[in-house]
Design a protein around this motif. Structure first.
Motif, PDB file in Angstrom:
ATOM      1  N   THR A 179       0.813  -1.217   0.000  1.00 26.99           N
ATOM      2  CA  THR A 179       0.000   0.000   0.000  1.00 26.99           C
ATOM      3  C   THR A 179       0.847   1.269   0.000  1.00 26.99           C
ATOM      4  O   THR A 179       0.335   2.350  -0.213  1.00 26.99           O
ATOM      5  N   TRP A 180       2.149   1.105   0.280  1.00 25.90           N
ATOM      6  CA  TRP A 180       3.001   2.296   0.360  1.00 25.90           C
ATOM      7  C   TRP A 180       3.461   2.756  -1.015  1.00 25.90           C
ATOM      8  O   TRP A 180       3.408   2.002  -1.987  1.00 25.90           O
ATOM      9  N   CYS A 181       3.924   4.009  -1.061  1.00 23.34           N
ATOM     10  CA  CYS A 181       4.642   4.551  -2.219  1.00 23.34           C
ATOM     11  C   CYS A 181       6.114   4.287  -1.968  1.00 23.34           C
ATOM     12  O   CYS A 181       6.613   4.511  -0.867  1.00 23.34           O
ATOM     13  N   SER A 182       6.823   3.812  -2.985  1.00 25.36           N
ATOM     14  CA  SER A 182       8.222   3.436  -2.759  1.00 25.36           C
ATOM     15  C   SER A 182       9.188   4.621  -2.866  1.00 25.36           C
ATOM     16  O   SER A 182      10.393   4.462  -2.774  1.00 25.36           O
ATOM     17  N   LYS A 183       8.654   5.801  -3.050  1.00 20.92           N
ATOM     18  CA  LYS A 183       9.368   7.061  -2.851  1.00 20.92           C
ATOM     19  C   LYS A 183      10.387   7.420  -3.931  1.00 20.92           C
ATOM     20  O   LYS A 183      10.427   8.552  -4.370  1.00 20.92           O
ATOM     21  N   ALA A 317      17.783   1.196  13.819  1.00 23.24           N
ATOM     22  CA  ALA A 317      17.652   0.804  12.410  1.00 23.24           C
ATOM     23  C   ALA A 317      17.781   2.049  11.557  1.00 23.24           C
ATOM     24  O   ALA A 317      17.417   3.149  11.983  1.00 23.24           O
ATOM     25  N   ALA A 318      18.305   1.883  10.353  1.00 24.66           N
ATOM     26  CA  ALA A 318      18.484   3.031   9.463  1.00 24.66           C
ATOM     27  C   ALA A 318      18.291   2.594   8.020  1.00 24.66           C
ATOM     28  O   ALA A 318      18.356   1.408   7.699  1.00 24.66           O
ATOM     29  N   GLY A 319      18.035   3.585   7.162  1.00 19.80           N
ATOM     30  CA  GLY A 319      17.875   3.319   5.732  1.00 19.80           C
ATOM     31  C   GLY A 319      16.569   2.608   5.431  1.00 19.80           C
ATOM     32  O   GLY A 319      15.605   2.690   6.195  1.00 19.80           O
ATOM     33  N   ALA A 325      13.125   4.534   1.258  1.00 15.99           N
ATOM     34  CA  ALA A 325      14.096   5.579   1.579  1.00 15.99           C
ATOM     35  C   ALA A 325      14.913   5.914   0.348  1.00 15.99           C
ATOM     36  O   ALA A 325      15.300   5.021  -0.404  1.00 15.99           O
ATOM     37  N   ASP A 326      15.200   7.186   0.162  1.00 14.00           N
ATOM     38  CA  ASP A 326      16.152   7.564  -0.873  1.00 14.00           C
ATOM     39  C   ASP A 326      17.551   7.573  -0.258  1.00 14.00           C
ATOM     40  O   ASP A 326      17.718   7.298   0.941  1.00 14.00           O
ATOM     41  N   LEU A 327      18.559   7.857  -1.062  1.00 11.20           N
ATOM     42  CA  LEU A 327      19.928   7.799  -0.541  1.00 11.20           C
ATOM     43  C   LEU A 327      20.149   8.815   0.575  1.00 11.20           C
ATOM     44  O   LEU A 327      20.807   8.512   1.581  1.00 11.20           O
TER      45      LEU A 327
ATOM     46  N   GLY B 216       6.201   7.410   0.367  1.00 11.17           N
ATOM     47  CA  GLY B 216       6.444   6.476   1.465  1.00 11.17           C
ATOM     48  C   GLY B 216       5.135   6.037   2.123  1.00 11.17           C
ATOM     49  O   GLY B 216       4.146   5.749   1.449  1.00 11.17           O
ATOM     50  N   PHE B 217       5.155   6.007   3.446  1.00 10.01           N
ATOM     51  CA  PHE B 217       3.974   5.565   4.194  1.00 10.01           C
ATOM     52  C   PHE B 217       2.880   6.627   4.236  1.00 10.01           C
ATOM     53  O   PHE B 217       1.760   6.331   4.648  1.00 10.01           O
TER      54      PHE B 217
END
Lengths: 354, 354
Positions: A179-183, A317-319, A325-327, B216-217
């Motif tokens: 359901t999310w947008c992958s950004k 946690a990160a990224g 997440a983008d870079l 994203g979310f």
């Protein structure tokens, strides 16, 4: 001042930055990656250039890898996974499984940087024909050809004359459960469209999208640039089917701006596949008993004001382990996680001394 | 182990997080803010709730302010600006101008967290009638009314029956010189639309947009939620003029999905104003001689793999001082900046000792 090392799981952009940051703060770091080499998706999936500044991905990631490899406080273990854990930070017992078998180590804190995996467009929906048609590829397949400077129609080996991107494959889709947008896919499609126009000058490039999410500076840096300098055509539309006719792939759908059906023949169709929680993320969360949020990524606490802390003390946690997440997101959150893990160890030490 | 304090300029979300992070790593911090109180835009502009998790902004920011106020390593100076600087980190001479006059201090490193300012929709374009019509307001005006739980038509003091948001006011607009996307306005409009539907149940709410950038979310957490649970109507369209007819404000434009002109009467029009470099950002960059990037925000080096370092050694920047940023961006980059400033001081000390 003695402490157990900070365990960083995953050696992609976030893991490399977290490891370097923690080590530069003076903390020992144990960096494990299940792959045989460092670099994460940009290296393993052979990205051509990074979005938006277009630097060669291997060169850019190479600098990060060198910084980690050259830091004596960082112990790097590739081809290694975390297979078991017990106790709690700052004295967490961890079993590592590597090329030489199992080894027990102690960790003072943990930073999970296990990233994402690319959506497999053949897995749950067949409308895109990914496994049926050679000329239907993904953003990742396109990166590999762009990196090799050999961008061709897979079925013929010749340069394509007409190509389109289809956005939101595996994202914003309740039916498949994502359901999310992958950004990042809108920005990456713009970047690849520019690269294709540069490498295959005669090729017409189209992008079928729902909303172009080129937020922040991506708007003029890559979206306007793709349109104005590289003549990429953006068509707001919904693709409902991909079929084959003769030598070409036919994209059927609706142009929602013009309000009319679209049926166009393409030499190559690039599916803009989104991000999903990686196997490594799911596996690592399981070993450490870390809860996942509702989309299946690592859960963090505290909403937007606390981006890297998880419900388990000493675990960060990160990224893209925590969501699309983008870079920039990965690098910033990894730096923040290095800081927080160091603070956790400082506080543990103060508590022990008191 | 002695070092000059890390100077954090700006006490909004990024500045508070950078100050706390650096102090928790054991470094002395001097936090200055030109405003009489800490909290930045969420406090000074009286935001109602934070996006996307809807926590009360005063409560959420209050926790951050308390953490900073309660840390003995952080020296907080409100109503204070940086008026001059000389030398270089780790021994930068800085002149502060505060309620008791000027004071000279030394700083080991600098983190600029001077944020953004909201676009003034009456300044450069008159099509929205912001200064002409009482019932044309901005996202910020709406926050204030939502926070006070008194959301009304300014001209009558009565609850509105029909309201619309107009996206991209002061963003994605070459004519006014703001070519960037401000990143957060789509999400904030969704959040406010939900709050309005909750506080004024009978009010119909529309959002006119170019692309809904709820990345994203935010996609399911606030965009789908606004549509499905709160019946907010999203209309892809371009607004060309706002005029007045009788008691109502008339929005004219084109519904680009249906391909037809739109002319609708509204009780209240909310302009989704974007982010611009703040006066504080421009002023601070000038005092420190920090270069600005092409859009006028603080320049950082190294593309997406280095988000907080500036071209001047010992000077870092975080949050919306470097470009449009959501709260996650601000908090993550501030944490990363705290880490990098601490690393800079560690390296300076090692260099001095050698």
């Amino acid at each position: 001042m003695e402490h157990n090392p900070i365990l960083v799981v995953g050696g992609g952009p976030a893991g490399l930055e977290a490891a370097r940051g923690a080590a530069e703060l003076g903390y020992r770091v144990l960096l494990v990656d299940k792959a045989p080499r460092l670099g994460g998706n940009p290296i393993l999936s052979q990205y051509a250039a990074l979005t938006p500044h277009m630097e060669n991905a291997e060169v850019a990631m190479g600098r990060m890898i060198d910084a980690v490899r050259g830091n004596p406080l960082i112990d790097v273990r590739t081809s290694t996974t975390v297979s078991a854990a017990g106790g709690a930070p700052p004295a967490l017992s961890v079993t590592l499984k590597g090329p030489k078998g199992e080894e027990k180590v102690e960790a003072g804190a943990v930073i999970v940087c296990t990233g994402f995996q690319h959506f497999d467009p053949g897995r749950e929906t067949q409308i895109y024909g990914y496994y049926e048609f050679d000329d239907v590829i993904t953003l990742v397949d396109a990166e590999r050809m762009l990196k090799a400077k050999n961008f061709v129609r897979p079925s013929t080996g010749q340069p394509p004359k007409r190509l389109c991107f289809i956005q939101c494959v595996g994202s914003r889709d309740r039916q498949i459960g994502n359901t999310w947008c992958s950004k990042v896919c809108c920005g990456i499609a713009c970047k690849e469209a520019i690269e294709i126009r540069e490498q295959v000058p005669g090729c017409q490039v189209f992008v079928f999208y729902i909303d172009m999410r080129t937020y922040g500076f991506w708007e003029d840096q890559i979206y306007w640039k793709a349109q104005e300098e590289h003549h990429v055509s953006f068509i707001r539309g919904i693709v409902t089917e991909i079929t084959r006719r003769g030598d070409t792939v036919v994209v059927k759908g609706e142009d929602t701006t013009m309000g009319r059906p679209v049926e166009v023949a393409m030499d190559v169709v690039v599916l803009s596949v989104g991000m999903e929680p990686s196997e490594g993320t799911i596996q690592t969360a399981k070993v450490f008993g870390m809860p996942l949020e509702s989309h299946g990524f690592i859960e963090t606490v505290g909403g937007p004001l606390n981006t890297v802390e998880t419900p388990k003390p000493g675990f960060f946690a990160a990224g893209a382990a925590t969501g699309p997440a983008d870079l920039e997101d990965s690098i910033s959150s990894a730096g923040a996680a290095a800081m927080k893990a160091a603070v956790f160890l400082r506080k543990s030490r103060i508590a022990t001394a008191a």
